[in-house]
Design an enzyme around this catalytic site. Structure first.
Site, short mmCIF file in Angstrom:
data_model
loop_
_atom_site.label_atom_id
_atom_site.label_comp_id
_atom_site.label_asym_id
_atom_site.label_seq_id
_atom_site.Cartn_x
_atom_site.Cartn_y
_atom_site.Cartn_z
N GLY A 65 0.78 -1.24 0.00
CA GLY A 65 0.00 0.00 0.00
C GLY A 65 0.81 1.29 0.00
O GLY A 65 0.41 2.28 -0.61
N ASP A 121 -3.98 1.27 11.41
CA ASP A 121 -5.31 0.81 11.81
C ASP A 121 -5.23 0.33 13.26
O ASP A 121 -5.27 1.14 14.17
CB ASP A 121 -5.76 -0.29 10.83
CG ASP A 121 -7.22 -0.65 10.97
OD1 ASP A 121 -7.84 -0.25 11.96
OD2 ASP A 121 -7.76 -1.33 10.08
N GLU A 158 4.19 4.44 6.00
CA GLU A 158 2.99 3.59 5.95
C GLU A 158 1.84 4.35 5.30
O GLU A 158 1.76 5.58 5.42
CB GLU A 158 2.59 3.18 7.38
CG GLU A 158 3.10 1.81 7.78
CD GLU A 158 2.36 0.66 7.08
OE1 GLU A 158 1.76 0.88 6.00
OE2 GLU A 158 2.39 -0.46 7.61
N ARG A 161 -6.00 0.55 -5.98
CA ARG A 161 -4.79 1.17 -5.42
C ARG A 161 -4.36 2.38 -6.25
O ARG A 161 -3.70 3.28 -5.75
CB ARG A 161 -3.62 0.16 -5.40
CG ARG A 161 -3.78 -0.98 -4.42
CD ARG A 161 -2.46 -1.70 -4.29
NE ARG A 161 -2.55 -3.03 -3.72
CZ ARG A 161 -2.49 -3.31 -2.42
NH1 ARG A 161 -2.37 -2.34 -1.55
NH2 ARG A 161 -2.55 -4.55 -2.00
C1 PRP Z 1 -2.26 -2.38 5.63
C2 PRP Z 1 -1.36 -1.16 5.82
C3 PRP Z 1 -0.58 -1.50 7.04
C4 PRP Z 1 -1.52 -2.37 7.84
C5 PRP Z 1 -2.11 -1.56 8.93
O1 PRP Z 1 -1.57 -3.33 4.90
O2 PRP Z 1 -0.54 -0.94 4.71
O3 PRP Z 1 0.62 -2.18 6.74
O4 PRP Z 1 -2.55 -2.82 6.95
O5 PRP Z 1 -2.99 -2.32 9.70
P1 PRP Z 1 -2.78 -2.52 11.26
O6 PRP Z 1 -2.47 -1.18 11.85
O7 PRP Z 1 -4.13 -3.02 11.71
O8 PRP Z 1 -1.70 -3.52 11.49
P2 PRP Z 1 -2.27 -4.62 4.27
O9 PRP Z 1 -2.10 -5.78 5.22
O10 PRP Z 1 -3.69 -4.29 3.89
O11 PRP Z 1 -1.38 -4.91 2.99
P3 PRP Z 1 -1.16 -4.03 1.64
O12 PRP Z 1 -0.38 -2.80 2.04
O13 PRP Z 1 -0.39 -4.93 0.74
O14 PRP Z 1 -2.52 -3.70 1.10
#
Ligand code: PRP
Length: 179
Positions: A43, A102, A98, A164
């Site tokens: 992401g 979340d 990042e 994306r």
């Molecule tokens: C998303 C984002 C963070 C993570 C945050 O990645 O890029 O790395 O989730 O979530 P958290 O605070 O609950 O840990 P994702 O796993 O969706 O992968 P991507 O970036 O490949 O879409």
């Protein structure tokens, strides 16, 4: 606007304006010192590209890819490194990039892991932070936007690997999830 998007949360202009501010603020803090930007794939790939171009201090890049073990990972905070850094970070200024904070579980694991490698400094910039969702305390020095807890796509964020590439951040129409 894309036909699958119900409404825009952050426009392209709002995002780019905020990234320019972040770039200036971050650059002022590092001065002439080189900073290693570490993006967490996938992401953050879009954000790191735009942010780096708004920075004036010397910038280097590296990338990490992480994954969770099964569906319980989100709650357990167990993160698996799929792709590690190419270079050492010892005695270097590191800024983790990042797209969204979340629960904070991914960053908590990453920061703990990176700290053991003895960087000169270790900070985080996140474009988005979900208000009130963090389950673990994360010190994030730079935050682009605090957003409500709704599922957003665009500007690096996906639904089933799509959207994306949208230059804005928005909420999908409900029927897209249920189809
Ligand atoms: C998303 C984002 C963070 C993570 C945050 O990645 O890029 O790395 O989730 O979530 P958290 O605070 O609950 O840990 P994702 O796993 O969706 O992968 P991507 O970036 O490949 O879409």
């Amino acid at each position: 606007m894309h036909e699958d998007i119900d409404h825009v949360v952050l426009s392209e202009e709002e995002i780019q304006e905020r990234i320019a501010e972040l770039g200036s603020e971050i650059s002022a803090n590092y001065g002439d010192e080189p900073v290693l930007l570490i993006a967490v794939l996938r992401g953050a790939a879009i954000f790191i590209a735009d942010l780096a171009r708004q920075m004036t201090c010397p910038v280097e890049f590296d990338f990490m890819a992480v994954s969770s073990y099964g569906s319980s990972t989100r709650s357990s905070g167990v993160v698996r490194i799929l792709k590690d850094l190419d270079e050492t970070i010892e005695e270097r200024h590191v800024l983790v990039v990042e797209d969204i904070l979340d629960t904070g579980l991914t960053l908590k694991y990453l920061l703990k892991n990176l700290a053991t490698r003895k960087p000169k400094s270790l900070e985080v910039v996140t474009l988005l932070s979900k208000h009130g969702k963090q389950r673990v305390p994360i010190t994030c020095k730079y935050v682009g936007f605090e957003i409500p807890d709704e599922f957003v796509v665009g500007y690096g964020l996906d639904f089933a690997e799509r959207y994306r590439n949208l230059p804005y951040i928005g909420v999908l129409k409900p029927e897209i999830y249920t189809d």
